[in-house]
Design an enzyme around this catalytic site. Structure first.
Site, PDB file in Angstrom:
ATOM      1  N   LYS A   1      19.482   0.808  -5.984  1.00  0.00           N
ATOM      2  CA  LYS A   1      18.119   0.450  -6.355  1.00  0.00           C
ATOM      3  C   LYS A   1      17.806   0.870  -7.795  1.00  0.00           C
ATOM      4  O   LYS A   1      17.215   0.101  -8.564  1.00  0.00           O
ATOM      5  CB  LYS A   1      17.135   1.105  -5.383  1.00  0.00           C
ATOM      6  CG  LYS A   1      15.702   0.628  -5.536  1.00  0.00           C
ATOM      7  CD  LYS A   1      14.767   1.365  -4.590  1.00  0.00           C
ATOM      8  CE  LYS A   1      14.927   0.940  -3.169  1.00  0.00           C
ATOM      9  NZ  LYS A   1      13.862   1.515  -2.288  1.00  0.00           N
TER      10      LYS A   1
ATOM     11  N   PHE B   1      -4.098   2.768  -1.380  1.00  0.00           N
ATOM     12  CA  PHE B   1      -4.734   1.681  -0.633  1.00  0.00           C
ATOM     13  C   PHE B   1      -4.235   0.343  -1.174  1.00  0.00           C
ATOM     14  O   PHE B   1      -5.015  -0.545  -1.508  1.00  0.00           O
ATOM     15  CB  PHE B   1      -6.254   1.780  -0.738  1.00  0.00           C
ATOM     16  CG  PHE B   1      -6.807   3.086  -0.227  1.00  0.00           C
ATOM     17  CD1 PHE B   1      -6.995   3.292   1.134  1.00  0.00           C
ATOM     18  CD2 PHE B   1      -7.104   4.121  -1.106  1.00  0.00           C
ATOM     19  CE1 PHE B   1      -7.496   4.498   1.610  1.00  0.00           C
ATOM     20  CE2 PHE B   1      -7.599   5.335  -0.638  1.00  0.00           C
ATOM     21  CZ  PHE B   1      -7.796   5.525   0.727  1.00  0.00           C
TER      22      PHE B   1
ATOM     23  N   ARG C   1      -2.431  -3.226  -1.035  1.00  0.00           N
ATOM     24  CA  ARG C   1      -2.130  -4.326  -0.129  1.00  0.00           C
ATOM     25  C   ARG C   1      -0.854  -5.003  -0.612  1.00  0.00           C
ATOM     26  O   ARG C   1      -0.775  -5.411  -1.767  1.00  0.00           O
ATOM     27  CB  ARG C   1      -3.275  -5.336  -0.108  1.00  0.00           C
ATOM     28  CG  ARG C   1      -4.610  -4.795   0.368  1.00  0.00           C
ATOM     29  CD  ARG C   1      -5.730  -5.779   0.054  1.00  0.00           C
ATOM     30  NE  ARG C   1      -5.898  -5.951  -1.391  1.00  0.00           N
ATOM     31  CZ  ARG C   1      -6.650  -6.888  -1.953  1.00  0.00           C
ATOM     32  NH1 ARG C   1      -7.294  -7.760  -1.192  1.00  0.00           N
ATOM     33  NH2 ARG C   1      -6.750  -6.977  -3.279  1.00  0.00           N
TER      34      ARG C   1
ATOM     35  N   CYS D   1       2.394  -0.335   7.423  1.00  0.00           N
ATOM     36  CA  CYS D   1       1.262   0.602   7.477  1.00  0.00           C
ATOM     37  C   CYS D   1       0.477   0.563   8.781  1.00  0.00           C
ATOM     38  O   CYS D   1       0.396   1.569   9.490  1.00  0.00           O
ATOM     39  CB  CYS D   1       0.315   0.341   6.307  1.00  0.00           C
ATOM     40  SG  CYS D   1       1.040   0.662   4.693  1.00  0.00           S
TER      41      CYS D   1
ATOM     42  N   LYS E   1       3.064 -11.005   6.358  1.00  0.00           N
ATOM     43  CA  LYS E   1       1.941 -11.756   5.794  1.00  0.00           C
ATOM     44  C   LYS E   1       2.418 -12.443   4.534  1.00  0.00           C
ATOM     45  O   LYS E   1       3.513 -12.146   4.021  1.00  0.00           O
ATOM     46  CB  LYS E   1       0.748 -10.835   5.484  1.00  0.00           C
ATOM     47  CG  LYS E   1       0.976  -9.883   4.326  1.00  0.00           C
ATOM     48  CD  LYS E   1      -0.326  -9.158   3.971  1.00  0.00           C
ATOM     49  CE  LYS E   1      -0.163  -8.321   2.710  1.00  0.00           C
ATOM     50  NZ  LYS E   1      -1.434  -7.688   2.306  1.00  0.00           N
TER      51      LYS E   1
ATOM     52  N   ARG F   1       8.934  -5.627   7.877  1.00  0.00           N
ATOM     53  CA  ARG F   1       8.807  -4.467   8.767  1.00  0.00           C
ATOM     54  C   ARG F   1       7.668  -4.673   9.769  1.00  0.00           C
ATOM     55  O   ARG F   1       6.554  -4.982   9.380  1.00  0.00           O
ATOM     56  CB  ARG F   1       8.561  -3.195   7.938  1.00  0.00           C
ATOM     57  CG  ARG F   1       9.791  -2.687   7.217  1.00  0.00           C
ATOM     58  CD  ARG F   1       9.492  -1.491   6.346  1.00  0.00           C
ATOM     59  NE  ARG F   1       8.705  -1.849   5.167  1.00  0.00           N
ATOM     60  CZ  ARG F   1       8.307  -0.986   4.234  1.00  0.00           C
ATOM     61  NH1 ARG F   1       8.610   0.287   4.355  1.00  0.00           N
ATOM     62  NH2 ARG F   1       7.609  -1.404   3.209  1.00  0.00           N
TER      63      ARG F   1
END
Length: 497
Positions: free
Chosen positions: A53, A170, A172, A281, A341, A348
């Site tokens: 990575k 937080f 998304r 999450c 989504k 996951r």
């Protein structure tokens, strides 16, 4: 006030225009956070033990899909503000602030597994050369900051040498870069004025834009993160349950959702029904909060109900597919979307993976396509066919199943898809497609929360009865269509491509 801590804190204050920061972990949170900190002017080293990575990042190749990430990383590497390393000890020894953004996956009983966090913390404690602010970005249970302070003592590091700050993220997935640079709020939890002053300096560019900056205790900051994600899970479970009810009462969840969203007390976000929530999450954090509540001798009933509702929602999709096809055994199903989504390659806890596995276990043959998550899905789904395009996925299938709300799926040429499919049946779990257009094209379309599945089955039975009258047995007709579909793909119009 401790003298050593005051002196070391003064050193960091003098260095405020170019703070040196190490970020441990280069996943979604760590890499995006590191790039954001560099964008605000700090000198950042992102550290990961994954050599592959780090090698990719040094070559300018992003190890994950996130809109805008390559640009902000490349820009700050070019400014010499952002670098990558596998040498944690060296990076920490040269830094004033250390962010820890490692995974905290669910344990076997739903609790947060802090193994990676503890390992990273021990390495940090052994590597710091003076006072350091250790910022926890990982999502952790209430009481973790206090636990890490005890860990420091057990490693022989005096309390005066470090402070623990709880600074939950937080972000998304799909809009993580935007969320990092334009946060809805910044939460900082700590019990040290020294550490708090340093955090104010780090986030000064955001404070100058009058973005909300909230200061609280470690415990409250830790709980805020779990509460936020759990509330979002509650909203998703609620609208999914309403969609199921709409199907039984001949109501339209799309109109219902729109009406609810107009109420400012509720808001429109997270009110789109689907196959269930997933990702790294929400499922994990709801489970962890259930476990935290149990440890505090509290029965958190709503969290348990949400978890069960989410399980049921995924099962409902498989049952609807079975009802539409009569039996899943031997049926060919096209799946559009495998990411949990749109806007991410993350699979996951994706409902799509669970649904595909269930379809396979029932004897269905699955051909799947996703514009971003194919490689991710291949790591856990091997016994399916991966298509090179949505059209290839649809060739000769008995059912088209939409599981992720990718916008490009709305733009597909459904005239051509109708010709490619063996049976014109669509199950749209995201209510993404235009039902009127599809009905006009001759599809039997099942939406989520818009009419009963029984009425859809009645349409299918009527269609197949008509096929029998024309002496076309549906199964034989489907097989003929599958054989013809490959030749149709070869002459796919440019408009469809």
């Amino acid at each position: 006030m401790n003298t050593t801590k005051t002196q070391e804190s003064e050193r960091i204050k003098l260095n405020q225009t170019n703070l040196k920061i190490t970020v441990i972990g280069t996943g979604y949170v760590g890499l995006v956070t590191g790039a954001g900190l560099a964008e605000w002017g700090s000198k950042v080293t992102c550290v990961d033990k994954d050599v592959r990575k780090i090698d990719l990042l040094k070559r300018g190749i992003m190890p994950l899909y996130e809109e805008g990430l390559e640009d902000v990383v490349g820009r700050n590497v070019g400014r010499s503000r952002l670098s990558f390393s596998t040498n944690l000890a060296e990076a920490v020894s040269e830094s004033d602030i250390i962010y820890i953004a490692v995974g905290t996956p669910s344990g076997k009983n739903g609790e947060a597994n802090l193994t990676y966090l503890h390992a990273a913390m021990k390495q940090v404690l052994l590597s710091i050369t003076g006072y350091a602010v250790i910022v926890i970005k990982s999502t952790v249970p209430v009481g973790t900051a206090a636990e890490l302070r005890r860990l420091g003592r057990s490693c022989g590091v005096d309390d005066s040498q470090f402070d623990i700050v709880s600074n939950p993220e937080f972000l998304r997935q799909g809009t993580a870069v935007y969320d990092c640079l334009n946060p809805s709020r910044v939460i900082v939890g700590c019990n040290s004025m020294h550490a708090l002053e340093i955090m104010r300096r780090i986030y000064r560019p955001l404070k100058e834009r009058n973005l909300p900056f909230m200061e609280t205790t470690n415990e409250t900051a830790e709980l805020i993160k779990y509460a936020a994600n759990s509330f979002l899970a509650v909203k998703i479970a609620f609208i999914n349950e309403m969609a199921n009810l709409c199907e039984r009462l001949n109501a339209d969840v799309r109109v219902l959702s729109q009406a609810l969203g107009m109420d400012k007390r509720i808001g429109p976000s997270f009110l789109n029904p689907g196959p269930g929530f997933g990702g790294s999450c929400l499922p994990k954090d709801v489970s962890a909060l259930i476990h935290t509540a149990k440890s505090a001798k509290y029965n958190w009933r709503i969290g348990k109900a949400v978890t069960q509702s989410n399980r049921n929602q995924k099962k409902n999709v498989v049952e609807k597919a079975r009802m539409m096809l009569g039996s899943l055994k031997g049926k060919h199903i096209a799946v559009l979307g495998m990411a949990f989504k749109a806007g991410t390659d993350d699979t996951r806890e994706s409902p799509a993976l669970y649904i595909i596995k269930k379809l396979r276990s029932c004897g269905a043959k699955v051909c799947a396509y996703d514009p971003a998550a194919m490689e991710s899905a291949k790591r856990s789904l091997r016994k399916i066919v991966y298509a090179n395009s949505p059209y290839e996925a649809c060739a000769g299938v008995d059912l088209l199943l939409v599981l992720t709300e990718w916008p490009e799926f709305k733009k597909l040429n459904f005239i051509w898809i109708r010709k490619l499919m063996a049976r014109p049946y669509i199950l749209d779990t995201r209510n993404l497609l235009d039902c009127e257009v599809l009905d006009h094209l001759g599809f039997v379309y099942a939406a989520n929360g818009c009419g009963s599945i029984e009425s859809v089955v009645e349409k299918i039975e009527a269609l197949e009865a008509e096929a029998k009258e024309l002496r076309l047995r549906p199964i034989e007709h489907a097989s003929q269509s599958r054989r013809a579909a490959k030749s149709k793909l070869a002459v796919l119009p440019m408009a469809a491509k």
